[in-house]
Every structure is written in C-alpha cells, then in structure tokens.
Design a protein around this motif. Structure first.
Motif, PDB file in Angstrom:
ATOM      1  N   GLY A 165       0.818  -1.210   0.000  1.00 46.33           N
ATOM      2  CA  GLY A 165       0.000   0.000   0.000  1.00 46.33           C
ATOM      3  C   GLY A 165       0.850   1.258   0.000  1.00 46.33           C
ATOM      4  N   VAL A 166       1.963   1.229   0.726  1.00 45.12           N
ATOM      5  CA  VAL A 166       2.870   2.378   0.748  1.00 45.12           C
ATOM      6  C   VAL A 166       3.450   2.614  -0.636  1.00 45.12           C
ATOM      7  N   ALA A 167       3.838   1.544  -1.315  1.00 40.82           N
ATOM      8  CA  ALA A 167       4.388   1.678  -2.666  1.00 40.82           C
ATOM      9  C   ALA A 167       3.330   2.228  -3.629  1.00 40.82           C
ATOM     10  N   GLU A 168       2.085   1.768  -3.475  1.00 36.67           N
ATOM     11  CA  GLU A 168       1.000   2.269  -4.330  1.00 36.67           C
ATOM     12  C   GLU A 168       0.753   3.755  -4.064  1.00 36.67           C
ATOM     13  N   LEU A 169       0.794   4.140  -2.784  1.00 43.49           N
ATOM     14  CA  LEU A 169       0.610   5.553  -2.433  1.00 43.49           C
ATOM     15  C   LEU A 169       1.710   6.400  -3.044  1.00 43.49           C
ATOM     16  N   ARG A 170       2.942   5.916  -2.967  1.00 51.11           N
ATOM     17  CA  ARG A 170       4.066   6.650  -3.552  1.00 51.11           C
ATOM     18  C   ARG A 170       3.843   6.893  -5.045  1.00 51.11           C
ATOM     19  N   ASP A 171       3.459   5.842  -5.748  1.00 54.98           N
ATOM     20  CA  ASP A 171       3.221   5.983  -7.186  1.00 54.98           C
ATOM     21  C   ASP A 171       2.065   6.938  -7.465  1.00 54.98           C
ATOM     22  N   LEU A 172       1.028   6.860  -6.634  1.00 57.18           N
ATOM     23  CA  LEU A 172      -0.132   7.736  -6.820  1.00 57.18           C
ATOM     24  C   LEU A 172       0.255   9.199  -6.625  1.00 57.18           C
ATOM     25  N   LEU A 173       0.961   9.503  -5.550  1.00 57.65           N
ATOM     26  CA  LEU A 173       1.316  10.889  -5.268  1.00 57.65           C
ATOM     27  C   LEU A 173       2.251  11.450  -6.335  1.00 57.65           C
ATOM     28  N   ARG A 174       3.210  10.651  -6.766  1.00 60.09           N
ATOM     29  CA  ARG A 174       4.114  11.124  -7.808  1.00 60.09           C
ATOM     30  C   ARG A 174       3.368  11.290  -9.132  1.00 60.09           C
ATOM     31  N   GLY A 175       2.395  10.426  -9.374  1.00 59.73           N
ATOM     32  CA  GLY A 175       1.584  10.573 -10.582  1.00 59.73           C
ATOM     33  C   GLY A 175       0.742  11.835 -10.551  1.00 59.73           C
ATOM     34  N   LEU A 176       0.186  12.157  -9.387  1.00 57.45           N
ATOM     35  CA  LEU A 176      -0.609  13.378  -9.248  1.00 57.45           C
ATOM     36  C   LEU A 176       0.255  14.623  -9.451  1.00 57.45           C
ATOM     37  N   ALA A 177       1.473  14.592  -8.908  1.00 57.51           N
ATOM     38  CA  ALA A 177       2.384  15.721  -9.110  1.00 57.51           C
ATOM     39  C   ALA A 177       2.761  15.851 -10.581  1.00 57.51           C
ATOM     40  N   ALA A 178       2.946  14.724 -11.247  1.00 57.61           N
ATOM     41  CA  ALA A 178       3.299  14.752 -12.663  1.00 57.61           C
ATOM     42  C   ALA A 178       2.183  15.358 -13.517  1.00 57.61           C
ATOM     43  N   GLU A 179       0.961  15.317 -12.999  1.00 58.98           N
ATOM     44  CA  GLU A 179      -0.170  15.951 -13.686  1.00 58.98           C
ATOM     45  C   GLU A 179      -0.214  17.454 -13.439  1.00 58.98           C
ATOM     46  N   GLY A 180       0.730  17.978 -12.667  1.00 54.87           N
ATOM     47  CA  GLY A 180       0.783  19.405 -12.387  1.00 54.87           C
ATOM     48  C   GLY A 180       0.119  19.812 -11.091  1.00 54.87           C
ATOM     49  N   ARG A 181      -0.268  18.849 -10.268  1.00 55.03           N
ATOM     50  CA  ARG A 181      -0.922  19.170  -9.001  1.00 55.03           C
ATOM     51  C   ARG A 181       0.116  19.467  -7.924  1.00 55.03           C
ATOM     52  N   THR A 182      -0.355  20.123  -6.869  1.00 57.84           N
ATOM     53  CA  THR A 182       0.477  20.435  -5.714  1.00 57.84           C
ATOM     54  C   THR A 182       0.192  19.409  -4.635  1.00 57.84           C
ATOM     55  N   VAL A 183       1.217  18.717  -4.158  1.00 57.20           N
ATOM     56  CA  VAL A 183       1.053  17.697  -3.125  1.00 57.20           C
ATOM     57  C   VAL A 183       1.919  18.066  -1.932  1.00 57.20           C
ATOM     58  N   LEU A 184       1.271  18.311  -0.800  1.00 51.14           N
ATOM     59  CA  LEU A 184       1.960  18.620   0.454  1.00 51.14           C
ATOM     60  C   LEU A 184       1.609  17.528   1.447  1.00 51.14           C
ATOM     61  N   MET A 185       2.611  16.785   1.905  1.00 52.33           N
ATOM     62  CA  MET A 185       2.347  15.666   2.812  1.00 52.33           C
ATOM     63  C   MET A 185       3.277  15.710   4.011  1.00 52.33           C
ATOM     64  N   SER A 186       2.713  15.479   5.187  1.00 54.87           N
ATOM     65  CA  SER A 186       3.528  15.317   6.381  1.00 54.87           C
ATOM     66  C   SER A 186       3.713  13.833   6.627  1.00 54.87           C
ATOM     67  N   SER A 187       4.845  13.467   7.206  1.00 61.11           N
ATOM     68  CA  SER A 187       5.109  12.060   7.497  1.00 61.11           C
ATOM     69  C   SER A 187       6.269  11.948   8.467  1.00 61.11           C
ATOM     70  N   HIS A 188       6.250  10.876   9.264  1.00 63.05           N
ATOM     71  CA  HIS A 188       7.376  10.548  10.127  1.00 63.05           C
ATOM     72  C   HIS A 188       8.223   9.431   9.528  1.00 63.05           C
ATOM     73  N   VAL A 189       7.758   8.846   8.418  1.00 61.63           N
ATOM     74  CA  VAL A 189       8.476   7.728   7.802  1.00 61.63           C
ATOM     75  C   VAL A 189       9.486   8.303   6.818  1.00 61.63           C
ATOM     76  N   LEU A 190      10.657   8.661   7.313  1.00 55.95           N
ATOM     77  CA  LEU A 190      11.624   9.394   6.505  1.00 55.95           C
ATOM     78  C   LEU A 190      12.157   8.568   5.347  1.00 55.95           C
ATOM     79  N   SER A 191      12.286   7.264   5.522  1.00 58.99           N
ATOM     80  CA  SER A 191      12.779   6.431   4.427  1.00 58.99           C
ATOM     81  C   SER A 191      11.819   6.463   3.242  1.00 58.99           C
TER      82      SER A 191
END
Length: 258
Positions: A165-191
């Motif tokens: 699920g984490v890998a799918e989320l990563r691909d989704l967020l990067r895909g949304l940014a590639a569409e020109g969207r702004t993605v701001l996310m907080s996280s403690h999972v630095l890796s």
C-alpha cells in the motif's frame, strides 16, 4: 488555478505557548513536498491554518493568493486528509463518498473513479466499521481526490498501510504531481519520504529549519534524509539579535538564499 501554496509569517499562539512561529515557505505545483518535523513541531497546526480550520494569530496561509475560506469552490480546489476518524462506522465506503459528492456538487461518476484509483473498489460496499486503519486511509484519500483538486494536503497518509500500500501511495502521489498538481504531505516515515518527495520543509519547535529541494539537503554530503533531519532538528543555534534558534546548517542555507 495553478495550486501554489504560500505560507507567509504564519504564527499561532495558545496563551503563552507559541505553536507556530513566523513560518514562511512556498509549496510549488508539479511536485511532492514533504512537511517534516518532530512530534509537537507545529505541523498539524500549520496544515489546519492552511485549511481554514484554525485562525492564525499572525501571518497568512494562501492557496493561489487566497485564503481557503475565500476560494469559490474549496472542495474542488483542495483535497485534504488530516485524520481517519471522521467516518460514520455504519456507512459503507461507497455511500460515504456519494454523500460527499452530493454535498460538493461533484458528479457521482467520480465516486467509482476514486475508489478504483486508491485500490478500494472491492471493499466499497463494506461498512467502515469493518475497515482496517489502512483501508480508512484509502477512504480518506479517495475523499480528498473526489473533487479532482489541484492541491492535496495530506497528514501522515501512509499510516496503517502495508508495504504494498505504501508503494501504491508513492506511485499515486508522484503521478498526481506529474499531472501538475500540488502535493503537500507530512510524514514521520523518513525512508519513504526520501523515495517520494521532490522538496522538503522541516520545522521544529514551531520554527522553520529548512525549505528547499531534497537533493540540496542530502546531496552535498551524500547523507541520508534521516541524518539531515536529525541535524536540523537537534542542533540549535541561537540568533544573538532575535533570540530565535536555528540549526547552523539551516542558518547557512538561509544566508545563501538572501
């Protein structure tokens, strides 16, 4: 709408406690920006001020030059996930999204689109009370995407997700940014942040410690994001004029930016 987020001198005080202290940074469209800081750093308070849920003591948090409450169609402009507890436990996932779509005057066809996009299609007719934490995270993300927004604000979106699920989320967020969207996310999972984001904003004790590219933060010394984060948030340098504390590493970057 291009989706640029501007935080300018943002401050929030609760009595004698300053939760956020004169934060200033920008979040650009077409990128994933990680919003990082220790517990109690002021991240969630900042995001809540950006979304109009908390009034700032001073300063501004703007989306395309306007406060969230001034946007003509906020549900279509900004999608947000700040917590995974705002669901009626007896309601089915699909019905939750249908109600949101109706309230926001969003075409019902979007419900099925976002369910599939977040990988929740097979569980859409189950009641939310039977959802795992990861499934609730997916439902929250589907809710945020419902209005096809240009800006996404996500607080710990990977919480409760399994590795797939984490890998799918990563691909989704990067895909949304590639569409020109702004993605701001907080996280403690630095890796995971290191594999997902383009830019990083680091705060500690309510103050800005770094705002810039991930490459600039980690590349110069070929260090990990975790090592850079720990240095920024644990080695304060006191300004003799203002009395504010900023790590030496962060101060050097600020001076180079002036």
């Amino acid at each position: 709408m291009n989706g640029r987020v501007t935080v300018d001198g943002l401050t929030k005080r609760y009595g004698a406690v300053t939760a956020v202290d004169r934060l200033t940074f920008d979040v650009e469209p077409g990128m994933v920006t990680g919003f990082l800081g220790p517990n109690g750093a002021g991240k969630t308070t900042t995001l809540r001020m950006l979304l109009g849920l908390v009034a700032p003591t001073a300063g501004r948090a703007l989306i395309d030059g306007r406060r969230y409450t001034e946007l003509s169609e906020p549900r279509r402009s900004v999608g947000a996930v700040l917590e995974t507890t705002g669901f009626h436990p007896g309601r089915r996932g699909r019905d939750h999204l249908r109600i949101l779509a109706r309230a926001g005057k969003i075409p019902s066809s979007r419900v099925e689109e976002v369910l599939e996009r977040v990988g929740l299609g097979d569980a859409a007719d189950r009641r939310v009370s039977g959802y795992s934490l990861g499934m609730r995270q997916r439902l929250g993300l589907a809710s945020a995407l419902l209005g096809d927004p240009r800006v996404l604000v996500l607080d710990e979106p990977a919480n409760g997700l399994d590795p797939a699920g984490v890998a799918e989320l990563r691909d989704l967020l990067r895909g949304l940014a590639a569409e020109g969207r702004t993605v701001l996310m907080s996280s403690h999972v630095l890796s995971e942040v290191a594999q997902t984001v383009d830019r990083v904003v680091v705060v500690a004790a309510g103050t800005l410690r770094y705002a810039g590219t991930l490459t600039d933060l980690t590349g110069a010394k070929a260090r990990t994001l975790e090592a850079a984060f720990l240095e920024l948030t644990s080695t304060p340098d006191t300004d003799p004029v203002t009395g504010t504390t900023t790590p030496a590493h962060g101060r050097a970057r600020e001076e180079r930016a002036l």
